[in-house]
Design a protein around this motif. Structure first.
Motif, PDB file in Angstrom:
ATOM      1  N   ILE A  73      14.273  -4.204   5.636  1.00  0.00           N
ATOM      2  CA  ILE A  73      12.846  -3.858   5.602  1.00  0.00           C
ATOM      3  C   ILE A  73      12.022  -5.046   5.128  1.00  0.00           C
ATOM      4  CG2 ILE A  73      11.142  -2.419   4.399  1.00  0.00           C
ATOM      5  CD1 ILE A  73      13.211  -0.162   4.477  1.00  0.00           C
ATOM      6  N   LYS A  74      12.567  -5.816   4.197  1.00  0.00           N
ATOM      7  CA  LYS A  74      11.848  -6.979   3.681  1.00  0.00           C
ATOM      8  C   LYS A  74      11.707  -8.081   4.735  1.00  0.00           C
ATOM      9  CE  LYS A  74      13.274  -6.211  -1.111  1.00  0.00           C
ATOM     10  NZ  LYS A  74      14.008  -6.771  -2.275  1.00  0.00           N
ATOM     11  N   GLN A  75      12.521  -7.994   5.788  1.00  0.00           N
ATOM     12  CA  GLN A  75      12.441  -8.990   6.860  1.00  0.00           C
ATOM     13  C   GLN A  75      11.409  -8.624   7.926  1.00  0.00           C
ATOM     14  OE1 GLN A  75      16.365  -9.675   8.552  1.00  0.00           O
ATOM     15  NE2 GLN A  75      17.346  -9.403   6.561  1.00  0.00           N
ATOM     16  N   ALA A  76      10.828  -7.428   7.820  1.00  0.00           N
ATOM     17  CA  ALA A  76       9.885  -6.979   8.840  1.00  0.00           C
ATOM     18  C   ALA A  76       8.599  -7.795   8.789  1.00  0.00           C
ATOM     19  CB  ALA A  76       9.563  -5.495   8.637  1.00  0.00           C
ATOM     20  N   PRO A  77       7.964  -8.016   9.929  1.00  0.00           N
ATOM     21  CA  PRO A  77       6.681  -8.738   9.946  1.00  0.00           C
ATOM     22  C   PRO A  77       5.644  -8.035   9.065  1.00  0.00           C
ATOM     23  CG  PRO A  77       7.553  -8.511  12.166  1.00  0.00           C
ATOM     24  CD  PRO A  77       8.420  -7.657  11.284  1.00  0.00           C
ATOM     25  N   GLY A  78       5.007  -8.803   8.202  1.00  0.00           N
ATOM     26  CA  GLY A  78       3.981  -8.235   7.326  1.00  0.00           C
ATOM     27  C   GLY A  78       4.526  -7.554   6.093  1.00  0.00           C
ATOM     28  N   ALA A  79       5.853  -7.632   5.870  1.00  0.00           N
ATOM     29  CA  ALA A  79       6.445  -6.945   4.714  1.00  0.00           C
ATOM     30  C   ALA A  79       5.958  -7.533   3.394  1.00  0.00           C
ATOM     31  CB  ALA A  79       7.964  -7.024   4.786  1.00  0.00           C
ATOM     32  N   LYS A  80       5.561  -8.798   3.402  1.00  0.00           N
ATOM     33  CA  LYS A  80       5.121  -9.444   2.167  1.00  0.00           C
ATOM     34  C   LYS A  80       3.603  -9.432   2.008  1.00  0.00           C
ATOM     35  CE  LYS A  80       9.161 -12.480   1.965  1.00  0.00           C
ATOM     36  NZ  LYS A  80       9.641 -13.876   1.874  1.00  0.00           N
ATOM     37  N   ASP A  81       2.910  -8.735   2.894  1.00  0.00           N
ATOM     38  CA  ASP A  81       1.453  -8.633   2.773  1.00  0.00           C
ATOM     39  C   ASP A  81       1.085  -7.783   1.571  1.00  0.00           C
ATOM     40  OD1 ASP A  81       1.354 -10.127   5.035  1.00  0.00           O
ATOM     41  OD2 ASP A  81       0.836  -8.473   6.381  1.00  0.00           O
ATOM     42  N   ALA A  82      -0.167  -7.876   1.173  1.00  0.00           N
ATOM     43  CA  ALA A  82      -0.638  -7.076   0.034  1.00  0.00           C
ATOM     44  C   ALA A  82      -0.570  -5.588   0.351  1.00  0.00           C
ATOM     45  CB  ALA A  82      -2.066  -7.480  -0.326  1.00  0.00           C
ATOM     46  N   ASP A  83      -0.749  -5.240   1.619  1.00  0.00           N
ATOM     47  CA  ASP A  83      -0.685  -3.844   2.037  1.00  0.00           C
ATOM     48  C   ASP A  83       0.336  -3.721   3.172  1.00  0.00           C
ATOM     49  OD1 ASP A  83      -1.197  -1.162   2.300  1.00  0.00           O
ATOM     50  OD2 ASP A  83      -2.980  -1.424   3.552  1.00  0.00           O
ATOM     51  N   PRO A  84       1.652  -3.712   2.842  1.00  0.00           N
ATOM     52  CA  PRO A  84       2.682  -3.678   3.888  1.00  0.00           C
ATOM     53  C   PRO A  84       2.692  -2.341   4.618  1.00  0.00           C
ATOM     54  CG  PRO A  84       3.676  -3.377   1.730  1.00  0.00           C
ATOM     55  CD  PRO A  84       2.227  -3.700   1.494  1.00  0.00           C
ATOM     56  N   VAL A  85       3.233  -2.359   5.837  1.00  0.00           N
ATOM     57  CA  VAL A  85       3.319  -1.125   6.616  1.00  0.00           C
ATOM     58  C   VAL A  85       4.370  -0.221   5.995  1.00  0.00           C
ATOM     59  CG1 VAL A  85       2.619  -2.287   8.730  1.00  0.00           C
ATOM     60  CG2 VAL A  85       5.045  -2.097   8.178  1.00  0.00           C
ATOM     61  N   PRO A  86       4.258   1.103   6.171  1.00  0.00           N
ATOM     62  CA  PRO A  86       5.259   2.019   5.611  1.00  0.00           C
ATOM     63  C   PRO A  86       6.616   1.809   6.262  1.00  0.00           C
ATOM     64  CG  PRO A  86       3.761   3.179   7.080  1.00  0.00           C
ATOM     65  CD  PRO A  86       3.194   1.813   6.892  1.00  0.00           C
ATOM     66  N   ALA A  87       7.661   2.163   5.536  1.00  0.00           N
ATOM     67  CA  ALA A  87       9.025   1.990   6.038  1.00  0.00           C
ATOM     68  C   ALA A  87       9.859   3.212   5.685  1.00  0.00           C
ATOM     69  CB  ALA A  87       9.654   0.730   5.452  1.00  0.00           C
ATOM     70  N   ALA A  88      10.929   3.422   6.435  1.00  0.00           N
ATOM     71  CA  ALA A  88      11.835   4.534   6.194  1.00  0.00           C
ATOM     72  C   ALA A  88      13.215   4.174   6.717  1.00  0.00           C
ATOM     73  CB  ALA A  88      11.328   5.810   6.865  1.00  0.00           C
ATOM     74  N   VAL A  89      14.221   4.825   6.142  1.00  0.00           N
ATOM     75  CA  VAL A  89      15.598   4.644   6.580  1.00  0.00           C
ATOM     76  C   VAL A  89      16.099   5.974   7.132  1.00  0.00           C
ATOM     77  CG1 VAL A  89      17.966   4.098   5.873  1.00  0.00           C
ATOM     78  CG2 VAL A  89      16.036   2.847   4.867  1.00  0.00           C
ATOM     79  N   VAL A  90      16.742   5.913   8.301  1.00  0.00           N
ATOM     80  CA  VAL A  90      17.383   7.090   8.897  1.00  0.00           C
ATOM     81  C   VAL A  90      18.876   6.791   8.930  1.00  0.00           C
ATOM     82  CG1 VAL A  90      17.529   8.617  10.880  1.00  0.00           C
ATOM     83  CG2 VAL A  90      15.348   7.555  10.295  1.00  0.00           C
ATOM     84  N   LEU A  91      19.629   7.457   8.058  1.00  0.00           N
ATOM     85  CA  LEU A  91      21.043   7.134   7.879  1.00  0.00           C
ATOM     86  C   LEU A  91      21.914   8.279   8.373  1.00  0.00           C
ATOM     87  CD1 LEU A  91      22.635   5.345   4.882  1.00  0.00           C
ATOM     88  CD2 LEU A  91      23.668   7.453   5.697  1.00  0.00           C
ATOM     89  N   LEU A  92      22.797   7.970   9.315  1.00  0.00           N
ATOM     90  CA  LEU A  92      23.747   8.951   9.854  1.00  0.00           C
ATOM     91  C   LEU A  92      25.144   8.587   9.386  1.00  0.00           C
ATOM     92  CD1 LEU A  92      24.037  10.469  13.382  1.00  0.00           C
ATOM     93  CD2 LEU A  92      25.995   9.228  12.434  1.00  0.00           C
ATOM     94  N   SER A  93      25.853   9.585   8.837  1.00  0.00           N
ATOM     95  CA  SER A  93      27.220   9.362   8.389  1.00  0.00           C
ATOM     96  C   SER A  93      28.040  10.628   8.598  1.00  0.00           C
ATOM     97  CB  SER A  93      27.252   8.956   6.919  1.00  0.00           C
ATOM     98  OG  SER A  93      28.586   8.769   6.473  1.00  0.00           O
TER      99      SER A  93
END
Length: 326
Positions: free
Chosen positions: A187-207
């Motif tokens: 998620i930290k590698q996403a474009p804009g992740a280091k901006d003051a107002d980063p875009v929302p993120a989520a993890v979808v984990l299947l196991s």
């Protein structure tokens, strides 16, 4: 708790709460109505010849008067809330987000209790899910095995994501905690992740199994909470699924308890899927959860409509009494 907090307890948030003081007029008017009603009843007792009184003045239904007054007070309350500019929420599609899709590719995913195998069904439905996301969403793919890794960094390139998922093979072990750690790093590698107002993120984990290697999953779940990243979990497979390893048949049931705890800790949802059809429906539910957001909006018109409805009922009651309808 202040008087104002008591007044708005359980009611919508408003932009101008100071205007809610007008609600104090309602108990005052109600008390005045009860006083007038009591005096009216005492005055009526002076006419002892009720037969003559009935012939002169046609009796009116008490319930009509009560309903008219109640509706008038409800209308006043609704108008007051409309004046205070109440706020509501509306579910709207997100324009941008980063979604990390974690796919279990451990040896247990070769179980055939899901046709044709767990891994084949998981890959197919993951591709369908990714292609259903808005074009502006960045998607990353992380493996969930003994040594999880990011096989696709955040990108809007759906074709590359599909190839990365299709190329997944099986590996030994299941390190759910480390998979979450890799997901947060992605998620930290996403474009804009280091901006003051980063875009929302989520993890979808299947196991389809429990944690066998790596760091503590709940420790990484706490890290997701700190990063404000919800982790949606999918327990895939049946409790009767099995694989043959070195001539030994081993049962491979999904650890629904652990996956549920991870989702609850991160304030996300958890699902179970025992077939490819179930998984397809689950991914549709996931899309509804991660593809939309709750946005606050002013709902003054809604409360004004309530006030109009109450006022119409009150007016009908008054007209009914004035024209002496049956």
């Amino acid at each position: 708790m202040t008087l104002m907090e008591l007044m708005v307890l359980g009611l919508p948030q408003v932009r101008q709460p100071g205007r809610l003081w007008a609600l104090l007029a309602i108990p005052v008017l109600l008390a005045l109505y009860l006083v007038v009603l009591g005096r009216r009843n005492r005055t009526g007792m002076r006419f002892t010849n009720t037969g003559i009184l009935a012939a002169v003045v046609r009796p009116q239904s008490q319930w009509k008067r009560h309903v008219a007054v109640a509706m008038a007070l409800c209308s006043l309350a609704s108008v007051t809330f409309a004046w205070a500019r109440p706020m509501g929420t509306e579910k709207v599609p997100r324009e941008r987000a980063t979604i990390v899709v974690g796919i279990d590719n451990s040896l247990s995913m070769t179980a055939s209790d899901v046709d044709p195998t767990r891994l084949a069904a998981a890959k197919e439905q993951a591709v369908t899910f990714i292609n259903s996301l808005p074009a502006g969403f960045n998607v990353a793919v992380v493996t969930v095995s003994g040594h999880p890794r990011v096989v696709m960094p955040p990108s809007t390139d759906r074709a590359t994501a599909e190839r990365a998922i299709s190329a997944l093979g099986t590996e030994e072990g299941t390190a759910i905690g480390d998979a979450l750690k890799e997901s947060l790093a992605a998620i930290k590698q996403a474009p804009g992740a280091k901006d003051a107002d980063p875009v929302p993120a989520a993890v979808v984990l299947l196991s389809d199994g429990g944690n066998t290697d790596g760091s503590d999953p709940m420790t990484q779940a706490n890290a997701a909470v700190s990063a404000k990243v919800p982790v949606y979990t999918i327990a895939f497979g049946t409790s009767t699924g099995y694989v043959d390893v070195d001539g030994q048949r081993e049962r491979v049931a999904p650890d629904t308890s652990l996956l549920s705890k991870i989702a609850q800790r991160t304030k996300a949802r958890t699902w179970t899927a025992e077939s490819a059809g179930d998984l397809k429906q689950v991914y549709q539910d996931v899309h509804s959860s991660v593809g939309y957001e709750q946005v606050k909006k002013e709902i003054t018109a809604t409360w004004a409509f309530y006030a109009l409805g109450f006022a119409i009922i009150a007016a009908l009651g008054v007209v009914s009494m004035a024209t002496r309808w049956p």
